[in-house]
Structure formats: structure tokens, C-alpha cells
Design a protein around this motif. Sequence first.
Motif, PDB file in Angstrom:
ATOM      1  N   GLU A   1       0.837  -1.197   0.000  1.00 36.71           N
ATOM      2  CA  GLU A   1       0.000   0.000   0.000  1.00 36.71           C
ATOM      3  C   GLU A   1       0.873   1.250   0.000  1.00 36.71           C
ATOM      4  O   GLU A   1       1.846   1.346   0.747  1.00 36.71           O
ATOM      5  N   ILE A   2       0.525   2.189  -0.867  1.00 38.46           N
ATOM      6  CA  ILE A   2       1.157   3.509  -0.863  1.00 38.46           C
ATOM      7  C   ILE A   2       0.188   4.434  -0.150  1.00 38.46           C
ATOM      8  O   ILE A   2      -0.921   4.682  -0.627  1.00 38.46           O
ATOM      9  N   GLY A   3       0.572   4.924   1.007  1.00 37.76           N
ATOM     10  CA  GLY A   3      -0.344   5.671   1.859  1.00 37.76           C
ATOM     11  C   GLY A   3      -0.738   7.025   1.297  1.00 37.76           C
ATOM     12  O   GLY A   3      -0.187   7.512   0.300  1.00 37.76           O
ATOM     13  N   ASP A   4      -1.695   7.655   1.957  1.00 34.76           N
ATOM     14  CA  ASP A   4      -2.166   8.974   1.544  1.00 34.76           C
ATOM     15  C   ASP A   4      -1.013   9.979   1.564  1.00 34.76           C
ATOM     16  O   ASP A   4      -0.265  10.070   2.544  1.00 34.76           O
ATOM     17  N   LYS A   5      -0.859  10.706   0.470  1.00 30.87           N
ATOM     18  CA  LYS A   5       0.125  11.789   0.330  1.00 30.87           C
ATOM     19  C   LYS A   5       1.570  11.333   0.527  1.00 30.87           C
ATOM     20  O   LYS A   5       2.434  12.143   0.853  1.00 30.87           O
TER      21      LYS A   5
ATOM     22  N   GLY B   1      -5.044   8.263  -1.275  1.00 31.76           N
ATOM     23  CA  GLY B   1      -5.477   9.577  -1.722  1.00 31.76           C
ATOM     24  C   GLY B   1      -4.315  10.553  -1.800  1.00 31.76           C
ATOM     25  O   GLY B   1      -3.491  10.618  -0.890  1.00 31.76           O
ATOM     26  N   TRP B   2      -4.245  11.282  -2.903  1.00 31.23           N
ATOM     27  CA  TRP B   2      -3.238  12.325  -3.123  1.00 31.23           C
ATOM     28  C   TRP B   2      -1.808  11.785  -3.011  1.00 31.23           C
ATOM     29  O   TRP B   2      -0.878  12.523  -2.690  1.00 31.23           O
ATOM     30  N   ALA B   3      -1.632  10.498  -3.278  1.00 31.91           N
ATOM     31  CA  ALA B   3      -0.323   9.861  -3.095  1.00 31.91           C
ATOM     32  C   ALA B   3       0.769  10.535  -3.918  1.00 31.91           C
ATOM     33  O   ALA B   3       1.902  10.690  -3.462  1.00 31.91           O
ATOM     34  N   PHE B   4       0.438  10.937  -5.153  1.00 27.04           N
ATOM     35  CA  PHE B   4       1.411  11.580  -6.035  1.00 27.04           C
ATOM     36  C   PHE B   4       0.924  12.968  -6.472  1.00 27.04           C
ATOM     37  O   PHE B   4       1.345  13.481  -7.507  1.00 27.04           O
TER      38      PHE B   4
END
Length: 463
Positions: A120-124, A146-149
Motif C-alpha cells: 500500500e502507498i499511503g495517503d500523500k 489519496g493524493w499519493a502523487f
Amino acid sequence: MAFEIENGIIRRYVGAEEEVRVPEGVTAIFDNAFSESKHVKRIILPAGLKSVGHWAFNRCQLLESVALPEGLESIGRSAFRSCIRLRDIALPPTLTTLGGKAFEFCKSIKRLELPSGIREIGDKTFSNCSALCAVTIPDGVVRIGGWAFEGCVGLETITLPDSVASIGEGAFLDCTGLETVTVGKGVQTVGGDAFAGAPWLEDDPGDFFAINGNLLRYTGRAKWVMVPTSITAVCAEVFERCREMEGVVLPDSVTRIGDGSFEGCPALRRAELHSRITELGNGVFELCKALDYVVVRGLLAGVNRTAPAWRAHTALYGNTCTALTVYLPVSCGASFRTVFHADGQGVHALFSRYFSLFQKIDDTDAKVLMALERLVSPYLPESGEMEAYRSFLTEHLREAMRLFLARADLLPVRALGALGLIGEDAIGDLTQMAAEAKHTEISAYLLAYKREHFGFHAPTFDL
């Protein structure tokens, strides 16, 4: 060097060195241990290190490089947030946890390769890494937060493997250089504004832009919008401020409607939903000041007897629709009434009032759908109403077929046949229409129907 170490955990660093070598035996760096250190430029971490805590190196604004050892398993939230000069960092293959905002505002990082253990790539996590131009996401990542990148303006291409099932809200928002995106087959949900501002999304010429059934954008100018049957979810704000749209019909394939999907559509007067929808976002029709009525249909193959688990949102209609009427099939149940009475702003839920609405509508496509829906309902209309529905469909059989071919939907065509509405005088034209549209399933059904009911061989068409 001034370390405060307790049981192998660095609690605090209070030194002033530019290069910091963390001593052997340290297994964890505690939360905020190096946060806002004003002198550190380079950090070398020991081989036995297992975890980096939350905000551990937050706002170390002179930090340029960190040597993360193999064996490191987790990096906490905001661990390197706002390390604006950090350029050289390699994530070890043993890393499995990467917290939200871990590298947010790291404006000098150019390339990153995520290890295969990340799920998992977390939020922001990488939000506003403006120099980031290349990132490798391994197969095995399930969720992109959300808003990861968000704001990664240097990112030009991204490949999402088949393992990715969820793309969060604003995941690639304002990635203004993102021109190439490869999306894997596993994506099931896409959050609102996931790719807003990216050339890859904005340059698509079609009216509807979707990823694996998730509708991300609509740019058409139709007054009556027929959402394609390939769509399973309408993402947040897709139709927001569509000034020309007066009506919308969602196919039975749609099960989710995101927040503010139709917010601020000034001309929207009517909307047609159905009882298969299981997720209804906040403010779906907020500020739709012209909205007169919403039709909630049952399933074409038979109306559901149990209402779906819609949440009652007070922001569903805001305070703008003071005379809104919601037309519901009898079998939908009282919980629909609760949803549409949620804000108490003059919203009226009426059951079994299709016929009065049917008489008011002047849109042929909408009337076709309503008439057919009512005739296949297990709750049959009165004889006079039934005859009106049948007569309308018989008179507009070709328009109905054109609609169902455009939606590539065999089910309503079969319903027309089951109701005995396809006559000998029309079957030839309908079969030809299906052949010209190259819809093999509908063509095959009509040819079989023709042989069964009219007793002669149908011509062969080039499909």
C-alpha cells in the motif's frame, strides 16, 4: 555525537554534525528523533535497523542523502516530510510498510523504485515531490492512497500493475506532465479527481472517459445523457457544473455514485437511478436548483424487493430542491423514503406514480425505458395504463431498438420479445438495424425470434 539511546532505540538526537553515523546496535529510530535538525546533511544508518518512526526526520531541510540499510521493514508517517534537499535515497527490498506523507514535499527526489514487499502507498506519501520524474510501482501493490502523487509535476509516465485494486481520491491530481498512464486490469475503484489536471486524462477526445468501468470524466454537451452500460461507478464530481444537461439515465451496471457527481448542474430537471446502486455519495444533486424529480427504477429483469443500503445524507439535495419529487417502484421499500426525506426540505417520495410522470415526459428515450420497466415489473399496472405503455412501445419500436443498440444491451430487447411487442411488420427492420450495428448477440436473438414466431428463414447478414 549526542544521541539519547534506550534499549536500542534512538529517542533523540541533539547534535550539530553535518554527517551523522548512527551506531551499531540501534534497531529503531523513535518518533521525531531527528525532526527539524538544522545541520544534518548526510545520515548513515546501521545494518540492524528495523524501523524509522513517525516524523523521524521531518523538516531536516539540509538533509541531502540517507543510506537505508537492508533489513529495514517500516518507515512511519511523515518520516522524511519536507526534507526539501533530499536527493539520494534507495528503499531497501526488505521494506514492507511506507507511511502516509513519508516523503511529502521532498522536492529534490528524482527517481524511486518501490520494493516488492510494499502492498500500500499511503495517503500523500509522495505528494508534491515536484522533481520526481520516474517511479516504479511493483506488482503486489494493492492500494494507492489519496493524493499519493499529487503535484508531482515532473512525472511523465506511470504504470500501475494488475495487482492495484484501488486508486484513491486525487492520487495523481495536478500531475501536469503526466502524459502516459498504463492501468492494470485489477483496478476496481477510482477516487474523484484521481487524474485531474493530467494531460493523459484531459487530452482524451471521447465524451466519456473511464478506467475499468469507473467513469472519471464527461465532456459531452448532450441535454439528455445516457451513461454507457460499460460504466459500473460514477466517480466524484464527474458531471459537476454540466450546464447543458437536463436529464440523466444511469444503466443497471452502475452500483456506485461518488460525492458531488451532479453538483451544481443548473439545467438538470430529471434523473433516473435504479435500485442496484449500493453506494451513494454526499451532495450528489446539491445545488441542482432546477431538479423536479428523480425516478428510482427497479431492475429490468424484476424489481428488487429489498432496498439497497443507501446512506441517508443530509447534503444529498442541500437546501435547494424545495419541490423535488422522487418516484419509487412499489417494491423498493420504506428505506428509500428515509433517504429522500433526509433533509426535510420538501422532498416527496411517491410510490407507484409512474404513469403520471410518464405522461409528462416528452423525451422518447426516457419514456421507452419507463414504459418497458413498468411492463416487466411484478406489480402490473392497471389495464388502461398497461395499454398505454404497450401502444407507446409499439409505435416507437425502432427508436427503442436504436437506444438499446447504442447501449449494447440485449436484456431490454429480450423483454420486448417476451411481451410480444415485436411484430412481423417490424422484425425485418429491427434485424437489419442490429446487423448494421454489428451487435452479434442482439442480431442472433432477433433472427431466432423471427424463425420461432413467424415461421420462415431469416436472411443472412454480414456481421
